[in-house]
Design a protein around this motif. Structure first.
Motif, PDB file in Angstrom:
ATOM      1  N   LEU A   1       0.518  -4.511  -5.374  1.00  0.00           N
ATOM      2  CA  LEU A   1       1.683  -4.010  -4.792  1.00  0.00           C
ATOM      3  C   LEU A   1       2.639  -3.542  -5.925  1.00  0.00           C
TER       4      LEU A   1
ATOM      5  N   ALA B   1       3.675   0.309  -6.889  1.00  0.00           N
ATOM      6  CA  ALA B   1       5.118   0.952  -6.571  1.00  0.00           C
ATOM      7  C   ALA B   1       5.892   1.064  -7.922  1.00  0.00           C
TER       8      ALA B   1
ATOM      9  N   LEU C   1       8.940   4.155  -8.198  1.00  0.00           N
ATOM     10  CA  LEU C   1      10.398   3.637  -8.223  1.00  0.00           C
ATOM     11  C   LEU C   1      10.935   3.806  -9.571  1.00  0.00           C
TER      12      LEU C   1
END
Length: 208
Positions: free
Chosen positions: A183, A187, A191
């Motif tokens: 993850l 991500a 971000l």
């Protein structure tokens, strides 16, 4: 008649320094959240955790040692460290150990998942904060950019190759590779891309 030269200073320097060290401390805190989740850690932390388990040192101390060794690899790559580079090595390691010393492992899966989500989001904020003040890249980022420049490879290819090597080595040494690791890898880029413009220091104005 001689004129006294005007010395221009960056009036944003105090704010930039505060943002640098707050960002680095937050980075270490976010790392600790992922460690305590026991659902996987950031790619480089798989290596740090694996080495720490083998040699009996804390993950923060190992992070500092690895960071210093990576800096040595900058020499043949002709990368130049900055204040943020050196501070990255020390502050993050101290912050993660300090957090782990007071943060107990959560007992429920829901809290562990919350630790993962918070750890990834806060890490993105921390990354944007310390990168945005432009005091120099972290040791691992500098290794990547140096290899990109010397090999001519793409950023994506070089970064992926480095992280595959460190994750595999760390996993073989006993580091935790898990859902949070995947993850994080998926991500963190998007971000930081969103957050960086909001936390980037404005360029210093120069006389034309």
């Amino acid at each position: 008649m001689l004129q006294t030269p005007v010395v221009r200073t960056d009036r944003r320097l105090p704010r930039r320094l505060v943002q640098l060290y707050a960002g680095l401390a937050l980075y270490g805190f976010s790392m600790a959240l992922l460690v305590r989740s026991d659902l996987g850690v950031m790619p480089w932390d798989v290596l740090h955790q694996g080495i720490a388990g083998q040699v009996g040192l804390s993950i923060g101390v190992v992070s500092m040692i690895v960071g210093a060794l990576v800096l040595l690899a900058w020499i043949p790559l002709r990368e130049r460290p900055g204040l943020g580079t050196v501070s990255n090595v020390v502050v993050i390691g101290l912050a993660i150990d300090a957090t782990l010393a007071v943060l107990d492992p959560p007992s429920s899966l829901a809290v562990r998942i919350a630790f993962v989500v918070a750890g990834i989001v806060l890490n993105a904020v921390a990354t944007a904060a310390y990168v945005g003040v432009r005091f120099g890249p972290g040791p691992r980022d500098g290794l990547m950019t140096g290899l990109v420049r010397r090999t001519g490879g793409s950023v994506r290819l070089v970064r992926t190759a480095i992280e595959v090597v460190v994750v595999l080595t760390g996993w073989l040494l006993g580091g935790t590779f898990g859902l949070a690791t995947v993850l994080y890898a998926l991500a963190i880029g998007p971000l930081v891309q969103v957050l960086l413009p909001r936390l980037a220091a404005e360029p210093v104005q120069r006389a034309g």
